[in-house]
Write an enzyme that holds these catalytic residues in place. Structure first.
Site, PDB file in Angstrom:
ATOM      1  N   GLU A 196      38.180  36.036  43.353  1.00 55.69           N
ATOM      2  CA  GLU A 196      37.884  37.332  42.734  1.00 55.69           C
ATOM      3  C   GLU A 196      38.588  38.498  43.431  1.00 55.69           C
ATOM      4  OE1 GLU A 196      33.631  35.880  40.828  1.00 55.69           O
ATOM      5  OE2 GLU A 196      33.593  37.351  42.449  1.00 55.69           O
ATOM      6  N   GLU A 313      34.778  29.587  37.293  1.00 58.03           N
ATOM      7  CA  GLU A 313      33.395  29.843  37.719  1.00 58.03           C
ATOM      8  C   GLU A 313      32.679  30.605  36.616  1.00 58.03           C
ATOM      9  OE1 GLU A 313      32.771  31.602  41.669  1.00 58.03           O
ATOM     10  OE2 GLU A 313      31.126  32.781  40.811  1.00 58.03           O
TER      11      GLU A 313
END
Length: 505
Positions: A196, A313
């Protein structure tokens, strides 16, 4: 009294019939609209320690990588049941992990609570004894590992008050760790760089051009360490889609570097949202995320046709999921719908956050007992093949239907989700007149309570055996000429052997 009772029964039957809706389902088996990897189902293991807390709750317990009981029999059996379950080891803290290889680092400590640090924790350390134990579990259960590497080693903030991290990736510690892994003969399915960091980032960020340079370095390392055997996949950027960043990255990185474009999805919002249960029952809301999947496909088509999207994810609700909802039967409305939707957009893999840990774990954090979504994932992995077919119907958005070529038989398999709490759908499949029986798997919540953590398969509660094994998932055999009865708030898998689908030949 008997006549009154009879009248009541008749009226009740008429009432039920009035709520039954006949549906014509059209499945086009002439060609596939997309294709997934054969091992589409994936789950994650995260680094969070026991004191990772959100909304005045700390739902991780000892489920983090450094603390998880790797000898637990239920854990091993739950993984084995998939035969080749992909498991991603990664998460927010992966960019704070150092690997104890040789003399570096001198001190190898667990994560410690440090509120002033990124994500509220200090750096953590993975020693090679623990790494050996992790690989022992994967080897014994047949799991395929995606390992997320620390991408922030030696990077510095551009400004103290900024989130931008600058500088080239210092890969030395990662190289030594990967070299150790090769020397031990451990099988790695994929390496992923960072977590991320793309776009606006979560906590911190890296510019697209620098990330492209860094992942090219990772590709060269993989090629160097695996000269004589098929190398692990290289994945990235493992974050939330932002058009400009993704387009720039794809253009700069070029072909033959990444094998999967990994992106993250938390389309239900915060785990604290009191409207969470309404969201998972709302077909219109569930459809919104399709725009993101479409945009990712467009970016790949325009700037990186060599890459394929992976959902690296997805836990539905972020910050450890929603208490009571994410672990319940109702969460399957969202989860299984996402499996169907992402398949149609050509996503190769879908990694559920998490296998264990948080409120959204497929297994209970304390007892390891499977939650309802575990069984939904298991049925998908056993029934739904990699070729995706077009399926359409004339009913409302409360009826969600997805079709694939069957995984282990001829014909097709269907996933049907009924979001309605009152309507039964009678689904008739077009151009299907096979004489043999149809196999059906009806999932319903215990006590008709969609917030239940116990799921029934064809009316029988799914529970571990006395030896802690996963129960058998036996179908109900139904006359193939009859419609599929999809009760309110239920999920149905159905296998239609003999369905004439050229795409499945």
């Amino acid at each position: 009294m008997k006549s009154k009772g009879l009248i009541c029964c008749i009226l009740l039957s008429l009432f039920c019939v009035s709520l039954a809706e006949k549906v014509n389902l059209r499945v086009n088996g002439e060609f596939s609209v997309a294709e997934t990897d054969k091992n589409f189902i994936c789950a994650t293991l995260d680094w969070w320690p026991h004191d990772k807390c959100n909304y005045n709750q700390c739902p991780w317990g000892n489920a983090g990588i450094l603390n998880l009981d790797l000898e637990n029999k239920i854990l091993a059996n739950a993984i084995k049941a998939f035969r080749a379950l992909r498991i991603r080891i990664g998460g927010s803290l992966q960019d704070k992990v150092v690997y104890k290889v040789g003399s570096y680092p001198k001190k190898c400590s667990d994560f410690e609570k440090k509120d002033e640090r990124l994500f509220g924790f200090s750096k953590g350390c993975l020693n090679m004894h623990r790494w050996d134990s992790i690989n022992k579990l994967f080897n014994e259960t047949g799991a395929q590992m995606i390992f997320g590497l620390n991408a922030l080693t030696r990077k510095k903030k551009l400004k103290s008050n900024d989130t931008l991290m600058v500088g080239a990736w210092d890969h030395q510690n990662a190289f030594e760790f990967m070299n150790y892994t090769v020397s031990k003969g451990y099988n790695i399915d994929s390496y992923e760089l960072g977590n991320e960091l793309c776009g606006s980032g979560i906590g911190v960020r890296v510019e697209a051009h620098q990330y492209a340079k860094d992942i090219k370095v990772l590709k060269k390392i993989v090629q160097k360490l695996y000269p004589d055997s098929p190398p692990p996949n290289v994945l990235g950027p493992a974050g939330f889609y932002e058009k400009k960043w993704f387009n720039t990255f794809l253009k700069i990185v070029g072909p033959n570097v990444i094998d999967g474009l990994t992106h993250h999805i938390y389309n239900l919002g915060a785990g604290s949202d009191k409207e969470l249960i309404k969201k998972v029952e709302n077909g219109t809301y569930l459809d919104r995320v399709a725009e993101t999947y479409g945009n990712i496909s467009s970016s790949i088509k325009a700037h990186g046709p060599w890459a394929k999207p992976w959902v690296g994810e997805s836990g539905g609700a972020y910050n450890s999921g929603g208490k009571q909802v994410s672990s319940s039967f109702a969460n399957g409305f969202w989860y299984l719908d996402q499996l169907g939707m992402t398949s149609k957009f050509g996503n190769q893999v879908f990694c559920r956050q998490s296998l264990i840990g948080g409120n959204y774990g497929l297994l209970d954090t304390a007892t390891f007992i499977p939650k309802p979504d575990y069984y939904g994932a298991l049925l998908w992995s056993r029934l739904m093949g990699k070729n995706v077919l077009s399926a359409s119907h004339n009913a409302s958005k409360s009826l969600r239907v997805y079709s694939h070529c069957s995984k282990n038989t001829t014909g097709i398999s269907l996933l049907i989700i009924n979001l309605s709490n009152s309507t039964t759908f009678e689904v008739k499949v077009n151009k299907y007149a096979a004489a043999n029986q149809r196999q059906e798997y009806h999932l319903t919540p215990e006590g008709d309570d969609i917030l239940s953590e116990v799921v029934l398969l064809n009316g029988t509660p799914l529970k571990l055996t006395e030896t802690s094994d996963i129960p058998t998932l036996d179908p109900r055999f139904v006359n193939a000429t009859s419609p599929i009865q999809v009760m309110p708030h239920s999920i149905v898998f159905a296998t239609l052997e003999g369905f004439n689908a050229t795409a499945c030949a």
